[in-house]
Scaffold this active site. Sequence first.
Site, PDB file in Angstrom:
ATOM      1  N   GLY B  44       0.847  -0.993  -0.047  1.00 12.74           N
ATOM      2  CA  GLY B  44       0.046  -0.401  -0.080  1.00 12.74           C
ATOM      3  C   GLY B  44       0.530   1.130  -0.326  1.00 12.74           C
ATOM      4  O   GLY B  44       2.647   1.282  -0.187  1.00 12.74           O
ATOM      5  N   HIS B 268     -16.150   5.649  12.015  1.00 14.57           N
ATOM      6  CA  HIS B 268     -16.230   6.275  10.588  1.00 14.57           C
ATOM      7  C   HIS B 268     -17.296   6.884  10.926  1.00 14.57           C
ATOM      8  O   HIS B 268     -18.034   6.342  10.239  1.00 14.57           O
ATOM      9  CB  HIS B 268     -15.675   6.437   8.848  1.00 14.57           C
ATOM     10  CG  HIS B 268     -16.036   7.297   7.977  1.00 14.57           C
ATOM     11  ND1 HIS B 268     -16.780   8.212   7.982  1.00 14.57           N
ATOM     12  CD2 HIS B 268     -14.349   7.584   7.909  1.00 14.57           C
ATOM     13  CE1 HIS B 268     -16.102   9.529   7.522  1.00 14.57           C
ATOM     14  NE2 HIS B 268     -14.584   8.836   7.192  1.00 14.57           N
ATOM     15  N   SER B 286     -17.044   9.691   2.170  1.00 12.82           N
ATOM     16  CA  SER B 286     -15.818  10.633   2.391  1.00 12.82           C
ATOM     17  C   SER B 286     -16.081  11.413   3.544  1.00 12.82           C
ATOM     18  O   SER B 286     -17.406  11.945   3.197  1.00 12.82           O
ATOM     19  CB  SER B 286     -15.373  10.675   1.286  1.00 12.82           C
ATOM     20  OG  SER B 286     -14.734  12.136   1.491  1.00 12.82           O
ATOM     21  N   ARG B 332     -14.016  12.655  13.649  1.00 13.99           N
ATOM     22  CA  ARG B 332     -14.901  11.913  13.149  1.00 13.99           C
ATOM     23  C   ARG B 332     -14.970  10.856  14.588  1.00 13.99           C
ATOM     24  O   ARG B 332     -16.471  10.671  14.752  1.00 13.99           O
ATOM     25  CB  ARG B 332     -13.748  10.355  12.740  1.00 13.99           C
ATOM     26  CG  ARG B 332     -13.517  11.099  11.178  1.00 13.99           C
ATOM     27  CD  ARG B 332     -12.672  10.275  10.799  1.00 13.99           C
ATOM     28  NE  ARG B 332     -11.986  10.750   9.404  1.00 13.99           N
ATOM     29  CZ  ARG B 332     -11.793   9.858   8.402  1.00 13.99           C
ATOM     30  NH1 ARG B 332     -10.873   8.724   8.683  1.00 13.99           N
ATOM     31  NH2 ARG B 332     -11.050  10.813   7.185  1.00 13.99           N
ATOM     32  N   GLU B 448      -0.139   2.353   8.444  1.00 16.68           N
ATOM     33  CA  GLU B 448      -1.433   1.892   9.464  1.00 16.68           C
ATOM     34  C   GLU B 448      -0.823   0.747  10.618  1.00 16.68           C
ATOM     35  O   GLU B 448      -1.664   0.679  11.654  1.00 16.68           O
ATOM     36  CB  GLU B 448      -2.564   1.414   8.781  1.00 16.68           C
ATOM     37  CG  GLU B 448      -3.832   1.325   9.890  1.00 16.68           C
ATOM     38  CD  GLU B 448      -4.950   0.436   9.188  1.00 16.68           C
ATOM     39  OE1 GLU B 448      -5.161   0.925   7.581  1.00 16.68           O
ATOM     40  OE2 GLU B 448      -6.429   0.425   9.413  1.00 16.68           O
TER      41      GLU B 448
END
Lengths: 254, 660
Positions: B44, B268, B286, B332, B448
């Site tokens: 990634g 989220h 998003s 968030r 991450e």
Amino acid sequence: MSEGNMNITLKVWRQKNKKTSGKLETYQVEGISEDMSFLEMFDVLNERLVSEGTEPIAFDHDCREGICGMCSMYINGQPHGPLQGVTTCQLHMRSFKNGDTIVVEPWRSVAFPVVKDLVVDRSSFDRIIASGGYISVNTGNAQDGNSLPIPKDDADKAFAAAACIGCGACVSACKNASAMLFVSAKVSQLALLPQGQPERQDRAMKMVAQMDAEGFGSCTNTGACAAECPKEISLENIARLNREYLGASLGSTN
Amino acid sequence: MSNKLDAKIPEGPLSDKWTKYRSTVPLVNPANKRSLEIIVVGTGLAGASAAATLAELGYKVKAFCFQDSPRRAHSIAAQGGINAAKNYQNDGDSVYRLFYDTIKGGDYRAREGNVHRLAEVSGNIIDQCVAQGVPFAREYGGLLSNRSFGGTQVQRTFYAAGQTGQQLLLGAYSGLERQVGIGNVTMYTRHEMLDVVMIDGKARGIIAKNLVTGELERHFGHAVLLCTGGYGNVFYLSTNAMGSNVTAAWKAHKKGANFANPCYTQIHPTCIPVSGDHQSKLTLMSESLRNDGRIWVPKQKDDKRAGNDIPEEERDYYLERRYPAFGNLVPRDIASRAAKERCDAGYGVGASKMAVYLDFAFAIDRYGKIEANKKNMHDASKEQITEMGRAVVKEKYGNLFDMYKQITGEDPYVLPMRIYPAVHYTMGGLWVDYNLMTNVPGLYALGEANFSDHGANRLGASALMQGLADGYFVIPYTIGSYLSSEIRTKSIPTDHPAFVEAEKAVQDRINKLINIKGKQSPESFHKRLGKIMWDKCGMARNEKGLKEAIAEIQALKKEFWSDLRIMGDADEFNPELDKAGRVADFIELGELMCVDALNRNESCGGHFREEFQTEEGEALRDDENYMYVAAWEYEGESKWNLNPEPLIYENIKIAQRSYK
């Protein structure tokens, strides 16, 4: 587990591996909800196959939101199924009717050999990118991002070409199994941007040479690729690639 | 408090730490780089950028991904943007402000030194990506465009429509493939790492499985980099890709690497709600949508009217009401909890009542009027304004609106979107020091997969920033501090007993899984684990629930190892077997997450313990007792030892986080 009232007959390509030959098998799936995605219907079927002691159907999938490019089913004779601009993973059962028979095959191309069932090997695409689909800039060399203004229109066109997800539907849709749409999208993206200019000719030549070496067919401008592309990559890119290639062959950048 | 872990944060003033450290970190000369081998697992943003950059420097790199191509890694699905402290908008942004926003956004549970470094290199990332040909959004003058994201009051987010992650990953991927073409990187696709090989206390390689043939392979490396993403799929339903898993990080954990803050998970706020039991994953809408969308629920409980039929005065714009300073752009964790609060109180919308509205009618009207003015249409009709406004919204968010329509069958240009929180990102991960090295020498974690920069809650558009910072601008320097002392280590042949033993252990485990020959599929166990985690270790947790969850997970684990059914064989392409291995690791991780959540007797960021909240329902931290990183050391089945790393704030004044 039944959540809906759709009953579907699936005819699915089963093939143990690259060396063996395959055939279509028929499965009845019942109680399908129209809110299910096409792949969730496969999940339901696979769970049932496991409970019956049968090997589930192998298929490629990952993000399930239409962006990773991993899913690759040839559905009723169309890559990614009946809807325009939609990948298999974003196709929902509301696009089908109760009682439908759906035929599902893997991508079909010499350059995409079958790994198992609906899974194919698309590493040829990576090799095409490795042959020249980049700008040669080592980390640390960059100047300030705003030191290079790019007309919005050029940036937008480059973005539209860069939206290609590398799924291979274009190849699968083409009667010649040509990879021109895929190659032209990358060549166009970089040819439209000032950063891409120094290697512009070399890039087109190298990528086309690698495409040919991988065994993809020639382009005869039938346009099936763009019609089936889930990201609606335009045929204009192929025209641009032809110009780039011709220009590079003749040693001119125009 | 015992402290076995040394974070190795350089001494000196905050703003000089990285510059000074970077200039003094030991170097490896070019000839020696050619004989040093580095394994990168995962491709990634972090993995691809690290593999490409290390290869450019001259190291010999082997990169691995489980997908059929490195371009498929789940970074590709990131939508909204990437932050950078460029201050192109002249709105008061700076490295310090990005640093401050990130620490505050993380609810004061991240390291100052790491976060400041992240803010410092953020600008370089944008420059690098532009140079690679990443087509960021631009203004008519040809310069880069920005937008806002949650938890900030400046516009510092760079983007490419709603496909920023795709464009950044394809940039890093092109750099990686360039090195593959040159021969500096050997790429192994459809390969999964199944163990770390340890020799004399150092990570010296991996055991990988070729997923096409089922064969196990041994690979040597002077260093091993895990860039394997987060573990959100422990909840079964999340916005992660189906294949995203914790296996590589978990194997490293069982070989001695501490796992830090596993309970910090990000829910989220704006995802498409669950539609039924068949659901296999959740789709994000998003955060950038909160620039223009307004979130509301009806003021009346159990209101059955359609959204558009509810008049203005009967709507509760609860984020604007509760947090006037940030409004719809609160971070968030706060937006998610507020949505849950309204739905739990009975104000939810849609068939399930577990959703709130995200409404674009105002934005469409506002943009339509601006367009009308631009075109000197001073008596434009309402229809004309709506049409022009929709066109503007389409240009900004078109792909997201299309995706919403495709999934729900409803048109968000006409009806307000229905959204609900979903698992998205994990702030916890392998513990790393300032060099990004775990406590296992030679074993690194980037992106991450590590825990380091986001504290207890990550701000939007900062995951892309961290992944690329780690890969392009941090590891290429910091790896020198280890590899400079490894130049005399020759490649270790893979017939070394440590490799043989590690491969045998992996093979034995595969055989064990295959030979259970029970009745239940890996998928069914995964679903059950996910339900336990979501119900008892999800958006809100409490002591009783966590204790129950631990017992339930232990029972599930027993059942898994006695009643699992895997169809097919080990020596072929077998996604069922691969899935089973991942679910087995998720089950163990799930237990540790609950242990961590139970240990942390406070609420902070994404970790909300119901027992610890203010009168207004906000997270109540306990800085006195819990201002530390909880790093867990594996000590055997269901046994962990806590190694706390105290967090020291020398520059930022700790306060209760307020967005009011």
